[in-house]
Scaffold this active site. Structure first.
Site, PDB file in Angstrom:
ATOM      1  N   PHE A 138      36.213  10.559  62.695  1.00 58.13           N
ATOM      2  CA  PHE A 138      35.886   9.139  62.832  1.00 58.13           C
ATOM      3  C   PHE A 138      36.055   8.459  61.483  1.00 58.13           C
ATOM      4  CE2 PHE A 138      33.344   5.322  62.849  1.00 58.13           C
ATOM      5  CZ  PHE A 138      33.737   4.737  64.038  1.00 58.13           C
ATOM      6  N   ASP A 223      36.665  11.194  53.285  1.00 56.73           N
ATOM      7  CA  ASP A 223      35.828  10.136  53.850  1.00 56.73           C
ATOM      8  C   ASP A 223      34.380  10.628  53.773  1.00 56.73           C
ATOM      9  OD1 ASP A 223      34.288   8.491  55.430  1.00 56.73           O
ATOM     10  OD2 ASP A 223      35.779   8.306  57.036  1.00 56.73           O
ATOM     11  N   LYS A 252      27.898   3.416  54.307  1.00 59.01           N
ATOM     12  CA  LYS A 252      26.577   3.679  54.886  1.00 59.01           C
ATOM     13  C   LYS A 252      25.387   3.583  53.922  1.00 59.01           C
ATOM     14  CE  LYS A 252      27.653   5.460  59.348  1.00 59.01           C
ATOM     15  NZ  LYS A 252      29.047   5.814  59.604  1.00 59.01           N
TER      16      LYS A 252
HETATM   17  C1  LIG Z   1      30.366   5.175  60.007  1.00 61.87           C
HETATM   18  C2  LIG Z   1      31.614   5.798  59.506  1.00 61.87           C
HETATM   19  C3  LIG Z   1      32.754   5.035  59.223  1.00 61.87           C
HETATM   20  C4  LIG Z   1      32.844   3.555  59.541  1.00 61.87           C
HETATM   21  O1  LIG Z   1      31.979   2.801  58.792  1.00 61.87           O
HETATM   22  P1  LIG Z   1      31.743   1.248  59.178  1.00 61.87           P
HETATM   23  O2  LIG Z   1      30.852   0.764  58.071  1.00 61.87           O
HETATM   24  O3  LIG Z   1      31.106   1.233  60.517  1.00 61.87           O
HETATM   25  O4  LIG Z   1      33.059   0.591  59.179  1.00 61.87           O
HETATM   26  C5  LIG Z   1      33.856   5.671  58.683  1.00 61.87           C
HETATM   27  N1  LIG Z   1      33.839   6.982  58.422  1.00 61.87           N
HETATM   28  C6  LIG Z   1      32.773   7.757  58.686  1.00 61.87           C
HETATM   29  C7  LIG Z   1      32.820   9.216  58.363  1.00 61.87           C
HETATM   30  C8  LIG Z   1      31.626   7.189  59.244  1.00 61.87           C
HETATM   31  O5  LIG Z   1      30.579   7.969  59.535  1.00 61.87           O
END
Ligand SMILES: *Cc1c(COP(=O)(O)O)cnc(C)c1O
Length: 396
Positions: A138, A223, A252
């Site tokens: 994700f 990420d 986050k």
């Molecule tokens: C939550 C998340 C995102 C997206 O972040 P947003 O602030 O909602 O755009 C991207 N990568 C990972 C691993 C995430 O957990």
């Protein structure tokens, strides 16, 4: 307004992009939140790994208030003092040399994808532009990050998707090696897959990914939007592996609830971004940076990481105890305070039952309970949560 009135107005005015639970949270303090009817909850979701220092953290709130009274926003046409300080802290405590600030995880990943492409155009010849990401990953909801997200359920209905992306199964080095062909410029992955079900790869995986990237001359983008900022017990989850990425994304927990994203890179790569390459109006604005500075201060100097490791280990132990008592629990996995409980049944009823008894958590992939509580929770909080969860499982 009562919960009922709020829900009715929510359905009337808000686009229906979320399957919301019938609760409206109106106040929070530490590990606890209260709904519009005054009911108290133990929050083991923390806005999905966002409020790492707890709700209404006094240090973060004070920093935001002070900054709001001093200077809320100026353009990146000028140098921004709190931005320089937060970038300095991130650089001094990571592999990176430079930081670009934005407002969310998806935006941070967009910036990373753009930087990798720009670097590739300048240093890898004209024909290397593809990004390989992992199945079940994700990375966000913008068109490019949605395409990088290796799950068809998020992509359905939005085609044509941008070209230049490919996928490999997570935790499978041989397949990744085959996927990284001549036209690839970067590999993008989460150190532990979050939305994909709290999947921790085998020992040595990240080192193996790094080796493949080095052998083939492609960039490694991590990420760490969910795993970063102390979630796994280290400031960044890559630290445990002993290898470092070329680019890393954060969001986050970086602002403990104030929207902040960041894309970090080594100098070698970062120089490909020059004036005009990329920008964000709000990115790195003084208010967001004040929140980020307070978070970094707490993580570096106030024992939060130690607590995360210690209480995380205790929590996983207690969950292993539940597993021995309840055959529906298949596996406990995770690191620090990023913990998944895989069930042999759908998790929705358990989430609902826990909510009714005052415990917030969520469920990904249908059957994996996800716990990403504030990193400041105590063993007492864990005992309370496990008692509620055990009670709900007992009733099933
Ligand atoms: C939550 C998340 C995102 C997206 O972040 P947003 O602030 O909602 O755009 C991207 N990568 C990972 C691993 C995430 O957990």
């Amino acid at each position: 307004m009562t919960t009922e009135e709020l829900i009715s107005n929510s359905n009337k005015y808000i686009m229906g992009t979320y399957a919301r639970l019938p609760v409206a949270l109106v106040r929070g303090e530490g590990v606890r939140v209260w709904d519009a009817d005054g009911k108290e909850y133990l929050d083991f979701l923390a806005g999905i790994a966002v409020c790492a220092l707890g709700h209404s953290n006094p240090l973060v709130s004070a920093a935001i208030c002070a900054q709001a009274e001093t200077l809320m926003h100026v353009s990146n046409i000028y140098h921004i003092e709190p931005q320089i300080r937060l970038a300095g802290l991130l650089v001094e405590n990571s592999f990176a040399d430079k930081v670009f600030f934005c407002n969310s995880g998806a935006e941070a990943n967009e910036a990373a994808i753009k930087l990798a492409r720009k670097y590739a155009h300048e240093h890898m010849g004209g024909n290397r532009y593809r990004i390989i990401s992992m199945r079940n990953s994700f990375h966000g909801r913008t068109l490019a990050t949605l395409t990088a997200t290796g799950q068809e359920r998020f992509q359905k209905g939005f085609d044509p998707l941008p070209t230049g992306f490919g996928y490999a199964p997570f935790d499978d080095l041989a397949s990744l090696d085959r996927a990284v062909t001549e036209d690839v410029c970067a590999v993008l992955l989460e150190v532990i897959q979050g939305e994909g079900g709290v999947r921790v790869p085998q020992k040595g995986y990240l080192e193996g990914v790094r080796r493949i990237c080095d052998d083939k001359g492609v960039l490694l983008i991590l990420d760490e939007v969910q795993t970063g900022m102390g979630r796994t017990g280290d400031l960044f989850a890559y630290e445990k592996s002993g290898v470092a990425p070329d680019i890393m994304t954060l969001a986050k927990a970086l602002g403990n609830g104030f929207p902040v994203g960041a894309m970090l890179a080594t100098d070698r790569v970062a120089v490909s971004f020059t004036p005009g390459s990329h920008a964000s109006t709000f990115g790195g604005n003084p208010l967001a940076m004040a929140a980020g500075l307070a978070v970094m201060d707490a993580l570096l100097h106030r024992g939060v990481l130690d607590n995360c490791r210690e209480v995380g280990a205790y929590f996983r132990d207690r969950l292993e105890g539940l597993k021995r008592e309840h055959s529906i629990v298949r596996e406990i996995r995770g690191r620090g305070l990023m913990i998944g409980v895989e069930l042999s049944i759908e998790g929705a009823d358990i989430v609902k039952g826990c909510m009714e008894r005052g415990l917030l958590l969520n469920c990904t992939c249908g059957n994996i309970l996800r716990f990403v509580p504030p990193l400041i929770i105590t063993k007492g909080d864990v005992d309370q949560a496990v008692a509620i969860l055990g009670g709900v499982m007992q009733e099933l």
